[in-house]
Design a protein around this motif. Structure first.
Motif, PDB file in Angstrom:
ATOM      1  N   SER A  51     -25.025   3.801  10.442  1.00  0.00           N
ATOM      2  CA  SER A  51     -25.535   2.702  11.268  1.00  0.00           C
ATOM      3  C   SER A  51     -27.046   2.817  11.486  1.00  0.00           C
ATOM      4  O   SER A  51     -27.768   1.817  11.461  1.00  0.00           O
ATOM      5  CB  SER A  51     -24.816   2.678  12.614  1.00  0.00           C
ATOM      6  OG  SER A  51     -23.448   2.350  12.450  1.00  0.00           O
ATOM      7  N   ASP A  52     -27.524   4.043  11.705  1.00  0.00           N
ATOM      8  CA  ASP A  52     -28.965   4.242  11.916  1.00  0.00           C
ATOM      9  C   ASP A  52     -29.767   3.885  10.658  1.00  0.00           C
ATOM     10  O   ASP A  52     -30.836   3.282  10.741  1.00  0.00           O
ATOM     11  CB  ASP A  52     -29.243   5.693  12.317  1.00  0.00           C
ATOM     12  CG  ASP A  52     -28.825   5.991  13.750  1.00  0.00           C
ATOM     13  OD1 ASP A  52     -28.865   5.065  14.581  1.00  0.00           O
ATOM     14  OD2 ASP A  52     -28.450   7.151  14.036  1.00  0.00           O
ATOM     15  N   SER A  55     -29.779   0.089  10.219  1.00  0.00           N
ATOM     16  CA  SER A  55     -30.710  -0.561  11.141  1.00  0.00           C
ATOM     17  C   SER A  55     -32.132  -0.515  10.620  1.00  0.00           C
ATOM     18  O   SER A  55     -32.911  -1.449  10.812  1.00  0.00           O
ATOM     19  CB  SER A  55     -30.641   0.109  12.515  1.00  0.00           C
ATOM     20  OG  SER A  55     -29.378  -0.092  13.114  1.00  0.00           O
ATOM     21  N   LEU A  56     -32.498   0.579   9.953  1.00  0.00           N
ATOM     22  CA  LEU A  56     -33.856   0.711   9.422  1.00  0.00           C
ATOM     23  C   LEU A  56     -34.128  -0.261   8.287  1.00  0.00           C
ATOM     24  O   LEU A  56     -35.241  -0.768   8.160  1.00  0.00           O
ATOM     25  CB  LEU A  56     -34.079   2.153   8.934  1.00  0.00           C
ATOM     26  CG  LEU A  56     -35.443   2.448   8.306  1.00  0.00           C
ATOM     27  CD1 LEU A  56     -36.562   2.303   9.329  1.00  0.00           C
ATOM     28  CD2 LEU A  56     -35.453   3.855   7.693  1.00  0.00           C
ATOM     29  N   GLY A 249     -29.650  10.222   8.695  1.00  0.00           N
ATOM     30  CA  GLY A 249     -29.561   9.237   9.763  1.00  0.00           C
ATOM     31  C   GLY A 249     -30.602   9.454  10.841  1.00  0.00           C
ATOM     32  O   GLY A 249     -31.215   8.501  11.342  1.00  0.00           O
ATOM     33  N   MET A 250     -30.828  10.708  11.210  1.00  0.00           N
ATOM     34  CA  MET A 250     -31.835  10.994  12.226  1.00  0.00           C
ATOM     35  C   MET A 250     -33.232  10.648  11.724  1.00  0.00           C
ATOM     36  O   MET A 250     -34.066  10.109  12.477  1.00  0.00           O
ATOM     37  CB  MET A 250     -31.761  12.466  12.638  1.00  0.00           C
ATOM     38  CG  MET A 250     -32.778  12.859  13.703  1.00  0.00           C
ATOM     39  SD  MET A 250     -32.676  11.836  15.209  1.00  0.00           S
ATOM     40  CE  MET A 250     -31.122  12.455  15.896  1.00  0.00           C
ATOM     41  N   LYS A 253     -33.592   7.026  12.104  1.00  0.00           N
ATOM     42  CA  LYS A 253     -33.729   6.652  13.515  1.00  0.00           C
ATOM     43  C   LYS A 253     -35.154   6.887  14.009  1.00  0.00           C
ATOM     44  O   LYS A 253     -35.740   6.053  14.713  1.00  0.00           O
ATOM     45  CB  LYS A 253     -32.736   7.469  14.347  1.00  0.00           C
ATOM     46  CG  LYS A 253     -32.620   7.044  15.801  1.00  0.00           C
ATOM     47  CD  LYS A 253     -31.493   7.811  16.489  1.00  0.00           C
ATOM     48  CE  LYS A 253     -31.297   7.342  17.919  1.00  0.00           C
ATOM     49  NZ  LYS A 253     -30.151   8.056  18.559  1.00  0.00           N
ATOM     50  N   ARG A 256     -37.694   4.411  12.312  1.00  0.00           N
ATOM     51  CA  ARG A 256     -37.627   3.041  12.819  1.00  0.00           C
ATOM     52  C   ARG A 256     -38.583   2.838  13.995  1.00  0.00           C
ATOM     53  O   ARG A 256     -39.145   1.749  14.179  1.00  0.00           O
ATOM     54  CB  ARG A 256     -36.192   2.721  13.249  1.00  0.00           C
ATOM     55  CG  ARG A 256     -35.973   1.257  13.574  1.00  0.00           C
ATOM     56  CD  ARG A 256     -34.548   1.002  14.006  1.00  0.00           C
ATOM     57  NE  ARG A 256     -34.348  -0.403  14.343  1.00  0.00           N
ATOM     58  CZ  ARG A 256     -33.303  -0.852  15.006  1.00  0.00           C
ATOM     59  NH1 ARG A 256     -32.361  -0.016  15.414  1.00  0.00           N
ATOM     60  NH2 ARG A 256     -33.192  -2.135  15.277  1.00  0.00           N
ATOM     61  N   THR A 257     -38.796   3.888  14.787  1.00  0.00           N
ATOM     62  CA  THR A 257     -39.676   3.779  15.958  1.00  0.00           C
ATOM     63  C   THR A 257     -41.129   4.105  15.621  1.00  0.00           C
ATOM     64  O   THR A 257     -42.009   3.914  16.458  1.00  0.00           O
ATOM     65  CB  THR A 257     -39.208   4.721  17.081  1.00  0.00           C
ATOM     66  OG1 THR A 257     -39.368   6.085  16.659  1.00  0.00           O
ATOM     67  CG2 THR A 257     -37.759   4.460  17.434  1.00  0.00           C
TER      68      THR A 257
END
Length: 377
Positions: A51-52, A55-56, A249-250, A253, A256-257
């Motif tokens: 999911s992470d 999202s990216l 995934g991390m 995450k 993305r920020t």
């Protein structure tokens, strides 16, 4: 340790990824395909990471198929799609790729000639950007798939994907994007593509894991090129490596920020580095104009200096790469540079650098000092 500036090959592992992976190697180890508690916890961790990553890149989690990396994803994208077309009786036997694609794309495409496919290479300009008018002439109602990378792995050139999509859709051809060098560095929306290849270690995640985006809306779903179980929606068999996926995934995450901040940081360091070279009267030529390349990426030619010699002499202080590939023990000029119009000599004088999230202004200055001492003025 030498200052690491070889981010085109692999970026440093994010501390957040390292920490997230740690318990899954031992304390929480479990097969995500097993029905017991540990297996279910591992499965939850895998799906959270999926999911992470989704999202990216603007995807639905179920559109991502985990692979061992972008090379495998590229093989599935090209060979799997071609096999699916043959099985479905689709009468399109041409695949168009850019002339500077990663070798895993060029080799995968080339392997399909024996199955009756014609492989067409679209040319690029002096900045390593695909020639769109030429692409328009090459793509037709005989084209099954157009494969163009988002960012080149040697020179960092950014491809005009919107134009590639427009040309491909006009001919009702599928679109595959090797996005390994773009994810985590540029904003990317996979919803525009049919297929896209991702790599963890090019975006501050661990090596050995990647993914293939397969659009749920695509008219053709690739067949597997490996055989075994029915994992990953039947496209890619094998037990999923939970720690690597969690680290991937991390990394997604965190990226993305930080997309904007990372891009600005990398761009500023590359600008500082070039200013430092100029202040030391070092002669160099940029292979790609700044507006055409991913932030932080540099491909530089130092006239009169052999790239391998530069790399060898600077290796204890800075880690950089060259625009050459070692094949069967022989150094050959980079096909990317040659297809951009470089001569053999010019290609042999070219090195590549990438300033990553974890480089500093001191790194940029020190790298300029080292190179100025080696290449002369």
């Amino acid at each position: 340790m030498p200052i690491y500036l070889d981010g085109h090959s692999t970026t440093p592992l994010a501390p957040e990824s390292m920490e997230a992976m740690a318990p899954w190697w031992h304390a929480q180890a479990g097969n995500p395909h097993s029905p017991h508690l540990r297996g279910m916890l591992a499965s939850q961790a895998v799906e959270g990471a999926r999911s992470d990553i989704a999202s990216l890149v603007g995807a639905d989690p179920q559109e991502l198929v985990f692979t061992s990396g972008a090379t495998e994803a590229n093989n599935i994208a090209l060979r799997g799609t071609a096999l699916a077309a043959l099985e479905a009786g689709i009468d399109r036997r041409e695949i168009v790729v850019s002339a500077i694609e990663h070798k895993s794309v060029l080799a995968s495409a080339g392997s399909l000639r024996s199955a009756g496919f014609r492989i067409i290479e679209a040319p690029v300009d002096v900045n390593g950007v695909i020639d769109i008018p030429a692409l328009e002439r090459l793509v037709s109602d005989r084209t099954l798939l157009v494969s163009v990378m988002a960012v080149n792995n040697e020179v960092g050139s950014i491809q005009p994907l919107a134009d590639v999509i427009r040309v491909s859709r006009a001919a009702r051809a599928l679109v595959h994007v090797d996005a390994a060098q773009a994810v985590g560095k540029l904003a990317l929306d996979c919803a525009e593509f049919d297929l896209a290849s991702l790599s963890s270690h090019k975006m501050y995640g661990p090596m050995g894991i990647g993914a293939l985006f397969v659009s749920a809306a695509s008219q053709l779903r690739p067949l597997p090129v490996l055989f075994g179980g029915s994992q990953e929606a039947g496209i890619r068999p094998g037990t999923l490596p939970t720690p690597l996926i969690v680290g991937f995934g991390m990394a997604a995450k965190v990226s993305r920020t930080r997309l904007g901040a990372d891009a600005a940081h990398s761009r500023n360091l590359s600008v500082l580095f070039l200013e430092e070279l100029r202040s030391r009267q070092v002669q160099f030529v940029e292979s790609v104009f700044e507006q055409n390349r991913v932030p932080g990426s540099l491909s530089l030619r130092f006239p009169g200096n052999d790239a391998m010699s530069i790399i060898s002499r600077s290796g204890d202080r800075i880690a950089i790469s060259e625009g050459s590939a070692c094949t069967s023990g022989q150094i050959t000029a980079s096909y990317v540079l040659l297809r951009m119009g470089f001569t053999q000599k010019e290609a042999s004088e070219t090195v590549r650098l990438y300033f990553s999230r974890y480089n500093s202004e001191a790194d940029a200055t020190e790298a300029a000092v080292v190179l100025s001492e080696i290449v002369g003025r």
